[in-house]
Write a protein that holds these residues in place. Structure first.
Motif, PDB file in Angstrom:
ATOM      1  N   GLY A 107      -0.985   1.013 -10.560  1.00 47.49           N
ATOM      2  CA  GLY A 107      -2.071   0.744  -9.626  1.00 47.49           C
ATOM      3  C   GLY A 107      -3.210   0.017 -10.306  1.00 47.49           C
ATOM      4  O   GLY A 107      -3.189  -0.224 -11.513  1.00 47.49           O
ATOM      5  N   LEU A 108      -4.235  -0.324  -9.541  1.00 44.76           N
ATOM      6  CA  LEU A 108      -5.364  -1.092 -10.058  1.00 44.76           C
ATOM      7  C   LEU A 108      -6.123  -0.390 -11.177  1.00 44.76           C
ATOM      8  O   LEU A 108      -6.683  -1.026 -12.041  1.00 44.76           O
ATOM      9  CB  LEU A 108      -6.331  -1.426  -8.921  1.00 44.76           C
ATOM     10  N   LEU A 159       0.870  -1.169   0.000  1.00 50.02           N
ATOM     11  CA  LEU A 159       0.000   0.000   0.000  1.00 50.02           C
ATOM     12  C   LEU A 159       0.907   1.218   0.000  1.00 50.02           C
ATOM     13  O   LEU A 159       1.896   1.266   0.738  1.00 50.02           O
ATOM     14  CB  LEU A 159      -0.884   0.036   1.240  1.00 50.02           C
ATOM     15  N   VAL A 160       0.578   2.203  -0.835  1.00 50.51           N
ATOM     16  CA  VAL A 160       1.382   3.410  -0.926  1.00 50.51           C
ATOM     17  C   VAL A 160       0.469   4.628  -0.907  1.00 50.51           C
ATOM     18  O   VAL A 160      -0.717   4.547  -1.219  1.00 50.51           O
ATOM     19  CB  VAL A 160       2.248   3.413  -2.205  1.00 50.51           C
ATOM     20  N   CYS A 161       1.053   5.757  -0.543  1.00 48.51           N
ATOM     21  CA  CYS A 161       0.348   7.032  -0.524  1.00 48.51           C
ATOM     22  C   CYS A 161       1.070   7.981  -1.473  1.00 48.51           C
ATOM     23  O   CYS A 161       2.296   8.066  -1.452  1.00 48.51           O
ATOM     24  CB  CYS A 161       0.335   7.600   0.888  1.00 48.51           C
ATOM     25  N   PHE A 185      -3.202   3.616  -2.678  1.00 46.04           N
ATOM     26  CA  PHE A 185      -3.524   2.511  -3.574  1.00 46.04           C
ATOM     27  C   PHE A 185      -2.523   1.385  -3.382  1.00 46.04           C
ATOM     28  O   PHE A 185      -1.471   1.564  -2.765  1.00 46.04           O
ATOM     29  CB  PHE A 185      -3.585   2.961  -5.037  1.00 46.04           C
ATOM     30  N   GLN A 186      -2.868   0.230  -3.929  1.00 50.27           N
ATOM     31  CA  GLN A 186      -1.992  -0.942  -3.856  1.00 50.27           C
ATOM     32  C   GLN A 186      -1.231  -1.059  -5.169  1.00 50.27           C
ATOM     33  O   GLN A 186      -1.798  -0.914  -6.251  1.00 50.27           O
ATOM     34  CB  GLN A 186      -2.803  -2.209  -3.621  1.00 50.27           C
ATOM     35  N   VAL A 187       0.068  -1.326  -5.074  1.00 53.37           N
ATOM     36  CA  VAL A 187       0.917  -1.468  -6.249  1.00 53.37           C
ATOM     37  C   VAL A 187       0.665  -2.837  -6.877  1.00 53.37           C
ATOM     38  O   VAL A 187       0.782  -3.863  -6.206  1.00 53.37           O
ATOM     39  CB  VAL A 187       2.407  -1.315  -5.864  1.00 53.37           C
ATOM     40  N   THR A 188       0.299  -2.838  -8.164  1.00 51.43           N
ATOM     41  CA  THR A 188       0.057  -4.100  -8.867  1.00 51.43           C
ATOM     42  C   THR A 188       1.265  -4.537  -9.683  1.00 51.43           C
ATOM     43  O   THR A 188       1.422  -5.711  -9.968  1.00 51.43           O
ATOM     44  CB  THR A 188      -1.171  -4.000  -9.790  1.00 51.43           C
ATOM     45  N   ARG A 207       5.671   4.404   1.036  1.00 48.09           N
ATOM     46  CA  ARG A 207       5.152   3.094   1.419  1.00 48.09           C
ATOM     47  C   ARG A 207       4.442   3.183   2.763  1.00 48.09           C
ATOM     48  O   ARG A 207       4.931   3.813   3.699  1.00 48.09           O
ATOM     49  CB  ARG A 207       6.313   2.103   1.508  1.00 48.09           C
ATOM     50  N   ILE A 208       3.274   2.554   2.861  1.00 44.63           N
ATOM     51  CA  ILE A 208       2.552   2.462   4.125  1.00 44.63           C
ATOM     52  C   ILE A 208       2.875   1.095   4.709  1.00 44.63           C
ATOM     53  O   ILE A 208       2.517   0.076   4.122  1.00 44.63           O
ATOM     54  CB  ILE A 208       1.033   2.612   3.916  1.00 44.63           C
ATOM     55  N   PRO A 209       3.581   1.046   5.837  1.00 44.96           N
ATOM     56  CA  PRO A 209       3.969  -0.256   6.382  1.00 44.96           C
ATOM     57  C   PRO A 209       2.760  -1.062   6.852  1.00 44.96           C
ATOM     58  O   PRO A 209       1.791  -0.488   7.346  1.00 44.96           O
ATOM     59  CB  PRO A 209       4.886   0.087   7.560  1.00 44.96           C
TER      60      PRO A 209
END
Length: 82
Positions: free
Chosen positions: A55-56, A10-12, A27-30, A68-70
């Motif tokens: 992203g999606l 997950l990233v911001c 969003f989540q990195v695809t 990055r969101i840990p």
């Protein structure tokens, strides 16, 4: 120091060139792709980063514009160590 961004993270979005409405989007990195010839779809400004995160919604963002969101498990581990 945080780990590098990878697929599934997950990233911001913490930096943008023009479209401020995306700022702070999560969003989540695809996938992570090499930048061939990327530019902003809104203003056309070139992106100099070599690597982009997808992203999606099938959009790409320069990795340097993301944080990055840990995962919670990482954050809880830090609290336990304190």
């Amino acid at each position: 120091m945080s780990e590098p961004i990878k697929v599934g993270d997950l990233v911001c979005l913490i930096h943008v060139c023009c479209n401020r409405s995306w700022l702070n989007s999560v969003f989540q990195v695809t996938s992570i792709e090499r930048n061939i010839c990327a530019g902003c779809v809104t203003c056309g400004k070139g992106v100099s980063d070599i690597w982009l995160a997808r992203g999606l919604g099938d959009f790409t963002i320069a990795l340097s514009w993301l944080k990055r969101i840990p995962p919670l498990s990482e954050l809880e581990g830090e609290r336990t160590e304190e």
